[in-house]
Design a protein around this motif. Structure first.
Motif, mmCIF file in Angstrom:
data_model
loop_
_atom_site.group_PDB
_atom_site.id
_atom_site.type_symbol
_atom_site.label_atom_id
_atom_site.label_comp_id
_atom_site.label_asym_id
_atom_site.label_seq_id
_atom_site.Cartn_x
_atom_site.Cartn_y
_atom_site.Cartn_z
ATOM 1 N N THR A 11 -65.052 8.313 -71.491
ATOM 2 C CA THR A 11 -66.547 8.554 -71.551
ATOM 3 C C THR A 11 -66.837 10.023 -71.980
ATOM 4 O O THR A 11 -68.209 10.254 -72.141
ATOM 5 N N GLY A 12 -65.861 10.923 -72.288
ATOM 6 C CA GLY A 12 -66.257 12.197 -72.658
ATOM 7 C C GLY A 12 -66.287 13.146 -71.483
ATOM 8 O O GLY A 12 -66.221 14.317 -71.706
ATOM 9 N N VAL A 13 -66.199 12.801 -70.257
ATOM 10 C CA VAL A 13 -66.156 13.714 -69.220
ATOM 11 C C VAL A 13 -64.815 14.737 -69.052
ATOM 12 O O VAL A 13 -63.775 13.514 -69.099
ATOM 13 N N SER A 14 -64.700 15.775 -69.151
ATOM 14 C CA SER A 14 -63.292 16.390 -68.759
ATOM 15 C C SER A 14 -63.382 17.135 -67.451
ATOM 16 O O SER A 14 -64.413 17.677 -66.863
ATOM 17 N N LEU A 15 -62.254 16.830 -66.724
ATOM 18 C CA LEU A 15 -62.012 17.247 -65.462
ATOM 19 C C LEU A 15 -60.645 17.561 -65.280
ATOM 20 O O LEU A 15 -59.518 17.223 -65.888
ATOM 21 N N LYS A 16 -60.395 18.319 -63.912
ATOM 22 C CA LYS A 16 -59.218 18.441 -63.661
ATOM 23 C C LYS A 16 -59.116 18.279 -62.168
ATOM 24 O O LYS A 16 -59.896 18.901 -61.299
ATOM 25 N N ILE A 17 -57.994 18.043 -61.630
ATOM 26 C CA ILE A 17 -57.717 18.142 -60.290
ATOM 27 C C ILE A 17 -56.937 19.258 -59.834
ATOM 28 O O ILE A 17 -55.755 19.503 -60.414
ATOM 29 N N ASP A 98 -68.072 -6.367 -59.712
ATOM 30 C CA ASP A 98 -68.579 -6.999 -60.789
ATOM 31 C C ASP A 98 -69.541 -6.170 -61.915
ATOM 32 O O ASP A 98 -69.795 -6.580 -62.678
ATOM 33 N N GLU A 99 -69.554 -5.069 -61.285
ATOM 34 C CA GLU A 99 -70.353 -3.915 -62.270
ATOM 35 C C GLU A 99 -69.578 -3.312 -63.251
ATOM 36 O O GLU A 99 -68.283 -3.018 -63.146
ATOM 37 N N ASP A 100 -70.284 -3.133 -64.490
ATOM 38 C CA ASP A 100 -69.443 -2.578 -65.544
ATOM 39 C C ASP A 100 -69.498 -1.139 -65.099
ATOM 40 O O ASP A 100 -70.673 -0.532 -65.064
ATOM 41 N N ASP A 101 -68.421 -0.330 -65.106
ATOM 42 C CA ASP A 101 -68.194 0.900 -64.838
ATOM 43 C C ASP A 101 -67.200 1.591 -65.438
ATOM 44 O O ASP A 101 -66.053 1.556 -64.822
ATOM 45 N N PRO A 102 -67.030 2.025 -66.560
ATOM 46 C CA PRO A 102 -66.134 2.530 -67.310
ATOM 47 C C PRO A 102 -65.432 3.659 -66.656
ATOM 48 O O PRO A 102 -64.475 4.022 -66.675
ATOM 49 N N ASP A 103 -66.444 4.820 -66.094
ATOM 50 C CA ASP A 103 -65.659 5.984 -65.355
ATOM 51 C C ASP A 103 -64.946 5.460 -64.061
ATOM 52 O O ASP A 103 -63.857 5.999 -63.944
#
Length: 149
Positions: A11-17, A98-103
């Motif tokens: 989805t374009g979110v960039s993150l790091k742990i 059943d929710e559409d949730d790409p993230d």
């Protein structure tokens, strides 16, 4: 997903742990020559309390998609690019099956991956070695970089 490396969701979110809190724990243990917190870390799930997630880009879109689960403190931290405790970040991805949730789908797949588990296992092993080294060689400070190679 690798620790301390930036990952970009579809989805374009960039993150790091981030392992920065864990690194601080080790520095504190070295400085005080006391290891009670290190002794409490015995499994990969114990590491979660010392991990955080930093969203580098796309925080606003993530907030819009996860708004049902975000409180004001987490929202402020995400927008400011400050770390969010790992467990709190994971809680943003609760949903109906059943929710559409790409993230959410991608996050759950990353957290359940062999690669992520392997990273946590390597980290746990490094901590065990660190604890043993600190007990045996008080005053010796080896290289403690905990992130991925």
């Amino acid at each position: 997903m690798y620790l301390d490396k930036i990952y970009v969701l579809q989805t374009g979110v960039s993150l790091k742990i981030s392992t920065i809190a864990l690194q601080g724990l080790i520095v504190n243990a070295i400085g005080k020559q006391k290891f009670p917190e290190l002794e409490k870390i015995r499994s990969t799930s114990d590491l979660y309390a010392y991990l955080s997630v930093v969203v580098c880009e796309g925080a606003e879109d993530l907030i819009n998609r996860r708004q049902r689960w975000i409180d004001q403190k987490i929202k402020a931290n995400l927008i400011a690019g400050r770390p969010v405790p790992f467990n709190n970040f994971c809680n943003l991805f609760w949903r109906n099956l059943d929710e559409d949730d790409p993230d959410g789908d991608e996050w759950q797949q990353l957290m359940a991956s062999d690669q992520f588990y392997s990273q946590l296992t390597v980290l746990l092993n490094k901590l065990r070695i660190a604890e043993r080294s600190l007990r045996q060689y008080k005053g010796t400070v080896p290289d403690w970089y905990l992130g991925s190679a």
